[in-house]
Design a protein around this motif. Structure first.
Motif, PDB file in Angstrom:
ATOM      1  N   ALA A  20       0.831  -1.210   0.000  1.00 62.81           N
ATOM      2  CA  ALA A  20       0.000   0.000   0.000  1.00 62.81           C
ATOM      3  C   ALA A  20       0.864   1.258   0.000  1.00 62.81           C
ATOM      4  CB  ALA A  20      -0.977  -0.003   1.173  1.00 62.81           C
ATOM      5  N   MET A  21       1.954   1.222  -0.761  1.00 62.24           N
ATOM      6  CA  MET A  21       2.834   2.381  -0.921  1.00 62.24           C
ATOM      7  C   MET A  21       2.532   3.003  -2.282  1.00 62.24           C
ATOM      8  SD  MET A  21       4.977   2.500   1.775  1.00 62.24           S
ATOM      9  CE  MET A  21       6.459   3.355   1.283  1.00 62.24           C
ATOM     10  N   GLY A  22       2.790   4.290  -2.424  1.00 66.70           N
ATOM     11  CA  GLY A  22       2.599   4.959  -3.696  1.00 66.70           C
ATOM     12  C   GLY A  22       2.046   6.345  -3.501  1.00 66.70           C
ATOM     13  N   GLY A  23       1.264   6.793  -4.473  1.00 68.21           N
ATOM     14  CA  GLY A  23       0.688   8.119  -4.396  1.00 68.21           C
ATOM     15  C   GLY A  23      -0.336   8.341  -5.482  1.00 68.21           C
ATOM     16  N   VAL A  24      -1.239   9.289  -5.226  1.00 68.02           N
ATOM     17  CA  VAL A  24      -2.250   9.689  -6.189  1.00 68.02           C
ATOM     18  C   VAL A  24      -2.094  11.194  -6.382  1.00 68.02           C
ATOM     19  CG1 VAL A  24      -4.724   9.857  -6.684  1.00 68.02           C
ATOM     20  CG2 VAL A  24      -3.812   7.844  -5.483  1.00 68.02           C
ATOM     21  N   GLY A  25      -1.899  11.613  -7.621  1.00 63.45           N
ATOM     22  CA  GLY A  25      -1.655  13.018  -7.918  1.00 63.45           C
ATOM     23  C   GLY A  25      -0.160  13.291  -8.001  1.00 63.45           C
ATOM     24  N   ARG A  26       0.191  14.279  -8.785  1.00 57.54           N
ATOM     25  CA  ARG A  26       1.602  14.567  -9.083  1.00 57.54           C
ATOM     26  C   ARG A  26       2.448  14.802  -7.828  1.00 57.54           C
ATOM     27  NH1 ARG A  26       3.721  14.755 -13.766  1.00 57.54           N
ATOM     28  NH2 ARG A  26       5.743  15.709 -14.082  1.00 57.54           N
ATOM     29  N   ASP A  86       6.484  12.809  -4.099  1.00 60.75           N
ATOM     30  CA  ASP A  86       6.900  12.582  -2.713  1.00 60.75           C
ATOM     31  C   ASP A  86       7.244  11.110  -2.477  1.00 60.75           C
ATOM     32  OD1 ASP A  86       7.159  13.491   0.149  1.00 60.75           O
ATOM     33  OD2 ASP A  86       5.538  12.009   0.383  1.00 60.75           O
ATOM     34  N   PHE A  87       6.412  10.202  -2.995  1.00 58.83           N
ATOM     35  CA  PHE A  87       6.698   8.770  -2.862  1.00 58.83           C
ATOM     36  C   PHE A  87       8.041   8.419  -3.501  1.00 58.83           C
ATOM     37  CE2 PHE A  87       6.489   4.662  -5.161  1.00 58.83           C
ATOM     38  CZ  PHE A  87       6.639   3.821  -4.067  1.00 58.83           C
ATOM     39  N   ASP A 142       0.063   7.270 -16.962  1.00 60.76           N
ATOM     40  CA  ASP A 142      -1.009   7.791 -16.127  1.00 60.76           C
ATOM     41  C   ASP A 142      -1.163   6.984 -14.842  1.00 60.76           C
ATOM     42  OD1 ASP A 142      -3.143   9.735 -15.834  1.00 60.76           O
ATOM     43  OD2 ASP A 142      -4.515   8.029 -16.046  1.00 60.76           O
ATOM     44  N   SER A 143      -0.776   5.701 -14.899  1.00 63.50           N
ATOM     45  CA  SER A 143      -0.909   4.879 -13.696  1.00 63.50           C
ATOM     46  C   SER A 143       0.067   3.713 -13.731  1.00 63.50           C
ATOM     47  CB  SER A 143      -2.339   4.341 -13.554  1.00 63.50           C
ATOM     48  OG  SER A 143      -2.649   3.466 -14.627  1.00 63.50           O
TER      49      SER A 143
END
Length: 175
Positions: A43-49, A54-55, A126-127
């Motif tokens: 559950a690591m990562g990020g949503v949005g730039r 930051d991740f 995009d993902s």
């Protein structure tokens, strides 16, 4: 529909900037204005730039052992997606927060299959949805009880399984 060859070039440049050049700026330049990165097992990562940047800066880019390696097994390229099957190997001689968060070095070798499902918008990423068997990582680093490993469907040589190097269906016989 994006150009498939261009998508592959972008994905290759993206992974090179992550693992070879270790350059967050170049990595981010391969992505859309609002990307998503999810490492599903941890559950690591990020949503949005901002969160993805930051991740990458805090937890991922430059946070891999010197012997970290990726070996391609297969790649499927669709109209707006790449699915990359790889074998990841490394010696856990530093903390690797994206795969073993908050776990200090165990000195153990890790070798696991990893699948990246990479979505594109045009020719930009995009993902990224990244999958691997976390139980195998924990077993190989001796962070999972060996008695439990013997009773559960935990395979400690998964790349051997992909290469046909180990027999299948052995765990069913242990019931």
């Amino acid at each position: 529909m994006a150009d498939r060859a261009a998508m592959e070039r972008v994905w290759d440049a993206h992974t090179d900037s992550e693992f070879v050049h270790r350059d967050v700026r170049v990595t981010m330049s391969t992505m859309t204005d609002s990307p998503t990165v999810i490492h599903v097992p941890t559950a690591m990562g990020g949503v949005g730039r901002g969160n993805v940047r930051d991740f990458y800066e805090r937890w991922f880019i430059g946070r891999n052992p010197d012997d970290f390696a990726l070996r391609s097994v297969s790649r499927t390229v669709g109209d707006e997606r790449i699915v990359d099957e790889m074998v990841v190997s490394f010696t856990h001689d530093i903390e690797v927060p994206w795969i073993l968060p908050a776990i200090g070095p165990t000195g153990r070798e890790v070798r696991i299959p990893l699948v990246a499902v990479v979505g594109f918008h045009g020719e930009s990423i995009d993902s990224e949805h990244i999958y691997w068997d976390q139980a195998s990582v924990l077993a190989q680093t001796l962070l999972l009880d060996t008695g439990l490993v013997a009773r559960l469907p935990v395979v400690t040589d998964q790349p051997g399984m992909l290469d046909g190097g180990i027999a299948l269906n052995q765990l069913a016989e242990n019931r």
